[in-house]
Design a protein around this motif. Structure first.
Motif, PDB file in Angstrom:
ATOM      1  N   GLU A   6       0.813  -1.207   0.000  1.00  0.00           N
ATOM      2  CA  GLU A   6       0.000   0.000   0.000  1.00  0.00           C
ATOM      3  C   GLU A   6       0.853   1.266   0.000  1.00  0.00           C
ATOM      4  N   ARG A   7       1.980   1.244   0.669  1.00  0.00           N
ATOM      5  CA  ARG A   7       2.805   2.459   0.704  1.00  0.00           C
ATOM      6  C   ARG A   7       3.865   2.465  -0.394  1.00  0.00           C
ATOM      7  N   GLY A   8       3.811   1.493  -1.316  1.00  0.00           N
ATOM      8  CA  GLY A   8       4.698   1.525  -2.470  1.00  0.00           C
ATOM      9  C   GLY A   8       6.124   1.128  -2.183  1.00  0.00           C
ATOM     10  N   ALA A   9       6.325   0.198  -1.245  1.00  0.00           N
ATOM     11  CA  ALA A   9       7.679  -0.259  -0.918  1.00  0.00           C
ATOM     12  C   ALA A   9       8.327  -0.928  -2.127  1.00  0.00           C
ATOM     13  N   GLU A  10       9.653  -0.953  -2.117  1.00  0.00           N
ATOM     14  CA  GLU A  10      10.399  -1.564  -3.208  1.00  0.00           C
ATOM     15  C   GLU A  10      10.707  -3.037  -2.912  1.00  0.00           C
ATOM     16  N   LEU A  11      11.226  -3.706  -3.923  1.00  0.00           N
ATOM     17  CA  LEU A  11      11.431  -5.154  -3.833  1.00  0.00           C
ATOM     18  C   LEU A  11      12.321  -5.590  -2.666  1.00  0.00           C
ATOM     19  N   PRO A  12      13.449  -4.947  -2.379  1.00  0.00           N
ATOM     20  CA  PRO A  12      14.270  -5.424  -1.258  1.00  0.00           C
ATOM     21  C   PRO A  12      13.509  -5.467   0.061  1.00  0.00           C
ATOM     22  N   GLU A  13      12.696  -4.433   0.343  1.00  0.00           N
ATOM     23  CA  GLU A  13      11.935  -4.410   1.584  1.00  0.00           C
ATOM     24  C   GLU A  13      10.832  -5.460   1.575  1.00  0.00           C
ATOM     25  N   ILE A  14      10.194  -5.634   0.428  1.00  0.00           N
ATOM     26  CA  ILE A  14       9.139  -6.651   0.322  1.00  0.00           C
ATOM     27  C   ILE A  14       9.729  -8.042   0.480  1.00  0.00           C
ATOM     28  N   ARG A  15      10.871  -8.292  -0.139  1.00  0.00           N
ATOM     29  CA  ARG A  15      11.510  -9.604  -0.007  1.00  0.00           C
ATOM     30  C   ARG A  15      11.985  -9.867   1.415  1.00  0.00           C
ATOM     31  N   GLU A  16      12.398  -8.820   2.113  1.00  0.00           N
ATOM     32  CA  GLU A  16      12.828  -8.984   3.499  1.00  0.00           C
ATOM     33  C   GLU A  16      11.655  -9.433   4.373  1.00  0.00           C
ATOM     34  N   GLU A  17      10.504  -8.824   4.190  1.00  0.00           N
ATOM     35  CA  GLU A  17       9.326  -9.230   4.957  1.00  0.00           C
ATOM     36  C   GLU A  17       8.867 -10.626   4.539  1.00  0.00           C
ATOM     37  N   ALA A  18       8.934 -10.921   3.229  1.00  0.00           N
ATOM     38  CA  ALA A  18       8.580 -12.263   2.751  1.00  0.00           C
ATOM     39  C   ALA A  18       9.514 -13.303   3.346  1.00  0.00           C
ATOM     40  N   ARG A  19      10.792 -12.935   3.482  1.00  0.00           N
ATOM     41  CA  ARG A  19      11.773 -13.859   4.073  1.00  0.00           C
ATOM     42  C   ARG A  19      11.403 -14.182   5.516  1.00  0.00           C
ATOM     43  N   ARG A  20      11.002 -13.173   6.279  1.00  0.00           N
ATOM     44  CA  ARG A  20      10.611 -13.432   7.674  1.00  0.00           C
ATOM     45  C   ARG A  20       9.386 -14.343   7.746  1.00  0.00           C
ATOM     46  N   ALA A  21       8.404 -14.091   6.889  1.00  0.00           N
ATOM     47  CA  ALA A  21       7.209 -14.932   6.884  1.00  0.00           C
ATOM     48  C   ALA A  21       7.548 -16.360   6.475  1.00  0.00           C
ATOM     49  N   ALA A  22       8.418 -16.519   5.476  1.00  0.00           N
ATOM     50  CA  ALA A  22       8.814 -17.854   5.022  1.00  0.00           C
ATOM     51  C   ALA A  22       9.543 -18.602   6.128  1.00  0.00           C
ATOM     52  N   MET A  23      10.380 -17.900   6.864  1.00  0.00           N
ATOM     53  CA  MET A  23      11.129 -18.537   7.952  1.00  0.00           C
ATOM     54  C   MET A  23      10.175 -19.031   9.037  1.00  0.00           C
ATOM     55  N   ALA A  24       9.149 -18.247   9.332  1.00  0.00           N
ATOM     56  CA  ALA A  24       8.176 -18.673  10.340  1.00  0.00           C
ATOM     57  C   ALA A  24       7.436 -19.925   9.885  1.00  0.00           C
TER      58      ALA A  24
END
Length: 572
Positions: free
Chosen positions: A334-352
């Protein structure tokens, strides 16, 4: 307008089959979709049912048959089923009751003298294309491969393996002791498929080729692999290996015993449409591979609509991996984040997710957590290196952890969690451009709701070329599970003379140059490229025309098969 045909005839009867082929060819000349299937294949489950004598099994099979053809009818805009008799009564009654399709019978005329057949490629006498009609997207590509074989002068027929596989799924519910019945059914399948591959065999000549997406060719422990009439099996990887290797969709009881050996059989060539996909198979110990990209069907080249296009770009497809986004991911989008930040959050979710799912190897070796964390970080930095290769690389620092994952049989699941680092790349592209008012999205109902994106209904296959040409520019995104980025849509859009905007990857750049398809290193750059093409449709169409000419020279299914067959002939 629905005007496609599903044609069913018995291949064992020359007059019926010739009539069916003529109907198929006439429909295609008129621009209508047509799928031809062999009624003899549909008899095998009926014989099995007769052996076990179970009425519920019969009803389950006929319901599946009707359901598969109803789905095909929707995806291919079919108006009717055309049956060329004779057909077994249960099959005829089932086909006459398929929802949404008219049913008619087309009598076969006396067989005409056979025309002089074109000389097939020296590598093979004929081809058998194994389709999976229960998965229409797979069937679309299987039909393109079938037509490419025929265009190359190779006699070819398609068979639907889904019926045989679904027999195995329902037999456990209705058959108490299936061994004798399965033995009989197995012999019928071998006989039918064996007769197909021997039909054009010549004494001392080459054998037949079997072509299928993924592992649709693998039915039982002897079919194809042990048949001397089959020279080569081409397994075109369309899905990710986990979808098949972790849950093999085998047909007959006992087939699983030879599954691992079958993947490594010297007769099998695994054709990968991305380097990462190929690396993944190599990491699994499968070395009989070749990089062979996907392609477009020639009919896409023939669609030359007027250059009037809509004011927005287009995306046709689903979000990819269907694990819902977390609230944190949605907030980033929603706030227009870029790929590195999105992948970082995806990485945390994947790890969980991984820590819950991989509890067995984690309990044995706590360093599994550190190994996965390292592989996930590397994937975010190197998104186009295969997940299994990254696990192997991280395993150099944590050898005990990698061994524990392997011993638990969880390597493919571990790879899936590594790939989840990129699972929101495609949704992020679509969401950004849709929110900016630059994009029309077409997908199955409900697919994009969890991202707050409103989509129009999915587009039936016969309408795809016209849909591509309504837009000067298309957004294209890969599915992270595939470890391959040059998807089929890349070639289809180009064949229709339109430009696509992709995330920059080695696979895409291997196939098309700058000035043919656009590649972006970030979401911001992708948006800028789309805005540029929409503001200057003439430039977009120039890019599309160059992409179309490249596709006509290099990226049709006839090119892919010709290259594979030439390699086969050269190897002899």
């Amino acid at each position: 307008m629905k005007n496609g045909l599903l044609i069913v005839a018995d291949r064992r009867l020359p007059a019926s089959w010739e009539k069916a082929l003529a109907l198929e060819e006439a429909a295609r000349r008129e621009g209508r979709s047509a799928v031809l299937r062999d009624a003899a294949e549909l008899e095998i489950p009926l014989d099995f049912i007769g052996h076990v004598g179970e009425a519920p099994f019969r009803e389950a099979y006929l319901h599946i048959l009707r359901s598969i053809y109803a789905v095909l009818g929707r995806f291919y805009e079919m108006a009717e089923i055309v049956a060329v008799p004779p057909l077994p009564d249960p099959v005829r009654h089932a086909l006459s009751d398929v929802e949404g399709l008219r049913f008619r019978v087309e009598e076969a005329a006396p067989a005409a003298p056979a025309a002089e057949a074109a000389e097939p490629p020296a590598a093979f006498s004929s081809a058998l294309v194994v389709a999976q009609d229960v998965m229409p997207h797979s069937t679309k590509t299987s039909e393109a491969i079938l037509r490419a074989c025929r265009a190359l002068g190779l006699p070819a027929v398609a068979r639907d393996g889904s019926i045989l596989r679904l027999m195995a799924d329902i037999e456990s519910q209705f058959v108490a002791d299936p061994e004798a019945a399965w033995a009989e059914a197995r012999e019928r399948v071998r006989g039918l498929y064996g007769a197909t591959v021997r039909e054009h065999a010549r004494p001392g000549g080459p054998g037949a080729a079997v072509l299928a997406l993924d592992l649709n060719w693998f039915f039982d422990e002897a079919l194809f692999l042990d048949d001397p009439a089959v020279s080569r099996i081409y397994s075109f990887w369309f899905d990710d290996p986990k979808a098949w290797c972790a849950y093999p969709n085998t047909c007959f009881p006992g087939a699983l015993d030879r599954f691992q050996a079958a993947l490594r059989h010297p007769k099998v060539l695994h054709c990968c449409y991305g380097q990462g996909q190929r690396e993944e198979l190599h990491a699994l110990g499968i070395t009989g591979t070749r990089l062979s990209y996907l392609a477009a069907a020639p009919e896409y080249l023939r669609h030359r609509a007027a250059p009037e296009v809509t004011a927005r770009a287009s995306f046709i497809g689903n979000p990819g991996l269907r694990i819902p986004p977390t609230p944190q991911i949605l907030a980033l989008l929603e706030r227009g984040a870029e790929l590195p930040e999105i992948r970082e959050e995806a990485r945390r979710a994947a790890m969980a997710h991984a820590m819950v799912y991989l509890h067995k190897p984690l309990a044995k070796e706590p360093a599994v957590r550190a190994l996965l964390a390292q592989a996930l970080v590397m994937r975010a930095a190197e998104p186009y290196v295969s997940a299994t290769a990254l696990l192997v690389r991280a395993g150099r620092d944590y050898p005990g952890a990698l061994e524990a994952i392997n011993e638990a049989g969880e390597i493919l699941n571990a790879a899936m969690f590594v790939k989840m680092t990129n699972q929101f790349d495609r949704p992020a592209l679509v969401h950004r451009l849709w929110k900016a008012g630059l994009l029309d999205v077409y997908s199955a109902q409900g697919e994009w709701e969890k991202y707050g994106v409103k989509s129009a209904p999915d587009i039936p296959f016969p309408q795809l070329p016209a849909a591509y040409q309504r837009h000067a520019c298309h957004l294209n995104g890969y599915n992270s599970l595939r470890d391959a980025t040059a998807n089929e849509k890349l070639f289809e859009i180009a064949a229709c003379g339109r430009v696509s905007v992709n995330l920059l990857s080695p696979d895409v750049r291997h196939c098309y140059a700058d000035g043919e398809v656009a590649c972006a290193r970030s979401l911001e750059e992708a948006e800028a490229q789309v805005r540029r093409f929409l503001s200057d449709p003439g430039e977009a169409l120039e890019w599309g025309d160059r992409a179309r000419r490249r596709t006509a020279r290099q990226h049709l299914w006839t090119h892919r098969l010709r290259d594979l067959f030439a390699q086969e002939a050269g190897g002899r």
